[in-house]
Design an enzyme around this catalytic site. Structure first.
Site, mmCIF file in Angstrom:
data_model
loop_
_atom_site.group_PDB
_atom_site.id
_atom_site.type_symbol
_atom_site.label_atom_id
_atom_site.label_comp_id
_atom_site.label_asym_id
_atom_site.label_seq_id
_atom_site.Cartn_x
_atom_site.Cartn_y
_atom_site.Cartn_z
ATOM 1 N N ILE A 48 1.232 -1.031 -0.211
ATOM 2 C CA ILE A 48 0.241 -0.148 0.258
ATOM 3 C C ILE A 48 0.625 1.185 -0.077
ATOM 4 O O ILE A 48 0.029 2.217 -0.781
ATOM 5 C CB ILE A 48 -0.502 -0.534 1.196
ATOM 6 C CG1 ILE A 48 -2.210 -1.008 1.432
ATOM 7 C CG2 ILE A 48 -1.918 1.352 1.255
ATOM 8 C CD1 ILE A 48 -2.487 -1.763 2.225
ATOM 9 N N TYR A 52 -1.919 -7.347 17.079
ATOM 10 C CA TYR A 52 -2.419 -6.543 16.260
ATOM 11 C C TYR A 52 -3.772 -5.946 15.886
ATOM 12 O O TYR A 52 -3.528 -4.524 15.534
ATOM 13 C CB TYR A 52 -2.718 -7.503 14.036
ATOM 14 C CG TYR A 52 -2.481 -6.619 13.168
ATOM 15 C CD1 TYR A 52 -1.576 -6.012 12.473
ATOM 16 C CD2 TYR A 52 -4.067 -6.522 12.918
ATOM 17 C CE1 TYR A 52 -1.705 -5.460 11.600
ATOM 18 C CE2 TYR A 52 -3.662 -5.841 11.592
ATOM 19 C CZ TYR A 52 -2.625 -5.455 10.482
ATOM 20 O OH TYR A 52 -2.887 -4.656 9.635
HETATM 21 N N1 LIG Z 1 -3.133 -5.130 3.203
HETATM 22 C C1 LIG Z 1 -4.235 -5.412 3.707
HETATM 23 O O1 LIG Z 1 -5.132 -6.268 3.801
HETATM 24 C C2 LIG Z 1 -3.354 -4.571 4.655
HETATM 25 C C3 LIG Z 1 -2.980 -3.976 5.928
HETATM 26 N N2 LIG Z 1 -3.206 -2.854 6.575
HETATM 27 C C4 LIG Z 1 -1.917 -2.029 7.681
HETATM 28 O O2 LIG Z 1 -1.521 -1.521 5.637
HETATM 29 C C5 LIG Z 1 -0.318 -0.752 5.922
HETATM 30 C C6 LIG Z 1 1.061 -1.405 5.035
HETATM 31 O O3 LIG Z 1 0.815 -3.135 4.891
HETATM 32 P P1 LIG Z 1 1.068 -3.553 3.539
HETATM 33 O O4 LIG Z 1 1.116 -2.483 2.308
HETATM 34 O O5 LIG Z 1 -0.492 -4.337 3.703
HETATM 35 O O6 LIG Z 1 1.980 -4.894 3.667
HETATM 36 P P2 LIG Z 1 3.382 -4.950 3.138
HETATM 37 O O7 LIG Z 1 3.758 -5.947 4.588
HETATM 38 O O8 LIG Z 1 3.838 -4.875 1.754
HETATM 39 O O9 LIG Z 1 3.733 -3.879 3.545
HETATM 40 C C7 LIG Z 1 4.619 -3.095 5.340
HETATM 41 C C8 LIG Z 1 5.417 -2.270 4.650
HETATM 42 O O10 LIG Z 1 6.247 -2.162 6.282
HETATM 43 C C9 LIG Z 1 7.602 -1.859 5.931
HETATM 44 N N3 LIG Z 1 7.815 -2.133 7.061
HETATM 45 C C10 LIG Z 1 7.417 -3.170 8.457
HETATM 46 N N4 LIG Z 1 8.045 -2.926 9.159
HETATM 47 C C11 LIG Z 1 8.772 -2.046 9.337
HETATM 48 C C12 LIG Z 1 9.768 -1.485 10.094
HETATM 49 N N5 LIG Z 1 10.347 -2.004 11.398
HETATM 50 N N6 LIG Z 1 10.681 -0.494 10.484
HETATM 51 C C13 LIG Z 1 10.204 -0.104 8.419
HETATM 52 N N7 LIG Z 1 9.644 -0.285 7.653
HETATM 53 C C14 LIG Z 1 8.873 -1.433 8.084
HETATM 54 C C15 LIG Z 1 7.643 -2.781 5.539
HETATM 55 O O11 LIG Z 1 8.913 -3.403 5.070
HETATM 56 P P3 LIG Z 1 9.922 -4.536 4.476
HETATM 57 O O12 LIG Z 1 9.793 -4.943 3.149
HETATM 58 O O13 LIG Z 1 11.818 -4.553 4.971
HETATM 59 O O14 LIG Z 1 9.383 -5.572 5.012
HETATM 60 C C16 LIG Z 1 6.599 -2.504 4.464
HETATM 61 O O15 LIG Z 1 7.182 -1.800 3.440
HETATM 62 C C17 LIG Z 1 -0.056 -1.975 7.120
HETATM 63 O O16 LIG Z 1 0.173 -0.929 8.659
HETATM 64 C C18 LIG Z 1 -0.453 -2.861 7.750
HETATM 65 O O17 LIG Z 1 -1.005 -3.239 8.702
HETATM 66 C C19 LIG Z 1 -4.315 -2.174 7.152
HETATM 67 C C20 LIG Z 1 -5.257 -2.838 6.741
HETATM 68 C C21 LIG Z 1 -5.209 -4.137 5.464
HETATM 69 C C1 LIG Z 2 -13.319 -16.924 1.404
HETATM 70 C C2 LIG Z 2 -11.940 -16.582 2.074
HETATM 71 C C3 LIG Z 2 -12.221 -14.523 0.819
HETATM 72 C C4 LIG Z 2 -11.021 -16.399 2.363
HETATM 73 C C5 LIG Z 2 -10.613 -15.604 3.480
HETATM 74 C C6 LIG Z 2 -10.476 -15.659 4.797
HETATM 75 C C7 LIG Z 2 -9.519 -14.858 5.309
HETATM 76 C C8 LIG Z 2 -8.519 -15.640 5.513
HETATM 77 C C9 LIG Z 2 -9.640 -13.896 5.269
HETATM 78 C C10 LIG Z 2 -11.476 -13.599 5.830
HETATM 79 C C11 LIG Z 2 -11.024 -12.344 6.765
HETATM 80 C C12 LIG Z 2 -9.511 -11.302 5.806
HETATM 81 C C13 LIG Z 2 -9.762 -10.227 6.603
HETATM 82 C C14 LIG Z 2 -7.753 -10.034 7.242
HETATM 83 C C15 LIG Z 2 -7.205 -11.095 6.990
HETATM 84 C C16 LIG Z 2 -7.381 -12.083 5.858
HETATM 85 C C17 LIG Z 2 -8.980 -12.410 6.378
HETATM 86 C C18 LIG Z 2 -8.791 -13.022 7.575
HETATM 87 C C19 LIG Z 2 -7.122 -8.928 7.244
HETATM 88 C C20 LIG Z 2 -7.207 -9.168 9.015
HETATM 89 C C21 LIG Z 2 -5.816 -8.346 6.697
HETATM 90 C C22 LIG Z 2 -5.837 -7.426 7.479
HETATM 91 C C23 LIG Z 2 -6.256 -5.974 7.919
HETATM 92 O O1 LIG Z 2 -5.688 -5.642 8.668
HETATM 93 C C24 LIG Z 2 -7.791 -6.147 7.917
HETATM 94 C C25 LIG Z 2 -7.731 -7.561 7.180
HETATM 95 C C26 LIG Z 2 -9.600 -7.856 7.517
HETATM 96 C C27 LIG Z 2 -9.516 -8.844 6.293
#
Ligand SMILES: NC(=O)C1=CN([C@@H]2O[C@H](COP(=O)(O)OP(=O)(O)OC[C@H]3O[C@@H](n4cnc5c(N)ncnc54)[C@H](OP(=O)(O)O)[C@@H]3O)[C@@H](O)[C@H]2O)C=CC1
Ligand SMILES: CC(C)=CCC[C@@H](C)[C@H]1CC[C@H]2C3=C(CC[C@]12C)[C@@]1(C)CCC(=O)C[C@@H]1CC3
Length: 334
Positions: free
Chosen positions: A14, A187
């Protein structure tokens, strides 16, 4: 005037998608990618320069999970820039996630099925551990390192944007155990704490021109979600996910879609924003992206208490660090 935007965790997912979107929005921007791994940061910079050849993209070494790294990075930022227009607090981890399949299948046939898919409530746990500063790793990375960074850079800052989550839940957080040493939802607890901290920062700092917002990117396919289930499995169930998107709109799925609310906030006047709202990136069944504010379940009083507790912890870690540095100097002299 050239605006300066600093993004933590900008080398993938993201955070990287946000960089792309911001450079498309404003090619004059100065972006600073704050990353712990400089090789990955370089790769992200190269990718951005491929699509935006004249962009100003700086790199900063920052491990938000390490007190010493945050303090050094903050010194470097102060030397480089005289203001940061936007600070995106995006880096985050979810170590050792475990999906409770029993609860998942029960949830599938319950009234709460849509809520379960939107928030993962009751089906996901993590195993946390202590880091070298003696702090819980998830708390230190997702919350405290960012808090310390804000404290260090405060005079330079005007807008803060936290990447929170729909998984943030009041019942996962305890003021008596803010680091979540006891439970298995570190988390969820850390994300709820970031929601509270954002509200507290608005209460304490709006009068001084500092504004904080929180977003939820929805469910996005990134390294974080590939830690929950392997990427081939997500690819396999993609048609089901598109179907679920019709019912929740929270299955944004791509980093570009997930960055919608982060981008949207970049375009807003901070005074028009609601400090009690979480801004959600949403994608409709037809694939249209939009941002929607939803009220957070937070007490103002409790958010102030958390703020004071974080200030206390900050004092403690600074004292510990200066003692350690003094010890090192003594042994170097010997
Ligand atoms: N993916 C999802 O469905 C969701 C994500 N989020 C939030 O979005 C944000 C981005 O995550 P996302 O893009 O999904 O996942 P990624 O793992 O792709 O991105 C996480 C980023 O954070 C960096 N990071 C982790 N630990 C550290 C640290 N100690 N110091 C500096 N950088 C660090 C990682 O770097 P490195 O490459 O070095 O690990 C990476 O660039 C997070 O805060 C996550 O909780 C929230 C809701 C849903
Ligand atoms: C059929 C199907 C879609 C199965 C997937 C089930 C689960 C693995 C997902 C259902 C809701 C998801 C969810 C996240 C991770 C994957 C699930 C548990 C998050 C916890 C990822 C990180 C976040 O910050 C919020 C997300 C909410 C929903």
């Amino acid at each position: 005037m050239e605006r300066v935007v600093l993004i933590t965790g900008a080398n993938s997912g993201i955070g990287l998608a946000l960089c792309e979107r911001l450079l498309t929005e404003d090619s004059q921007l100065r972006l600073c990618l704050a990353c712990r791994n400089m090789q990955r940061a370089e790769a992200a910079r190269s990718a951005l320069l491929t699509s935006h050849s004249n962009a100003h993209v700086d790199l900063l070494q920052l491990d938000v999970g390490s007190v010493q790294s945050v303090l050094s990075a903050a010194q470097e930022v102060k030397a480089r820039y005289n203001r940061i227009d936007f600070l995106y607090l995006n880096a985050g981890i979810m170590p050792n996630p475990q999906l409770d399949l029993n609860a998942f299948f029960k949830g599938l046939f319950s009234r709460n099925v849509v809520r379960m898919f939107a928030t993962a409530e009751g089906i996901l746990t993590q195993q946390d551990r202590l880091n070298s500063d003696g702090l819980q790793e998830v708390f230190a990375t997702n919350l405290f390192g960012h808090f310390l960074l804000i404290r260090e850079l405060e005079p330079l800052l005007s807008r803060l944007v936290w990447t929170s989550s729909s998984n943030a839940r009041r019942s996962a957080f305890s003021m008596e155990d803010m680091q979540h040493r006891e439970g298995r939802e570190s988390y969820s607890s850390s994300k709820y704490a970031s929601d509270m901290l954002s509200l507290a920062l608005n209460r304490q700092k709006n009068s001084q021109g500092l504004f904080s917002s929180v977003i939820c990117p929805g469910l996005v396919m990134t390294n974080l979600t590939y830690g929950i289930l392997p990427s081939f499995f997500w690819t396999l169930i993609m048609p089901v996910m598109w179907l679920i998107r019709i019912f929740t709109n929270t299955f944004t799925l791509t980093p570009h879609n997930g960055a919608e609310a982060l981008h949207w906030l970049f375009l807003q006047n901070p005074e028009s924003l609601d400090p009690r709202a979480k801004y959600h990136s949403l994608t409709s069944g037809l694939g249209t992206n939009y941002t929607q504010p939803r009220q957070m379940d937070i007490d103002e009083g409790a958010s102030d208490v958390l703020y004071s507790k974080l200030l206390e912890l900050e004092k403690e870690v600074r004292r510990k660090l200066s003692e350690e540095n003094a010890d090192e100097e003594i042994s170097a002299v010997k």
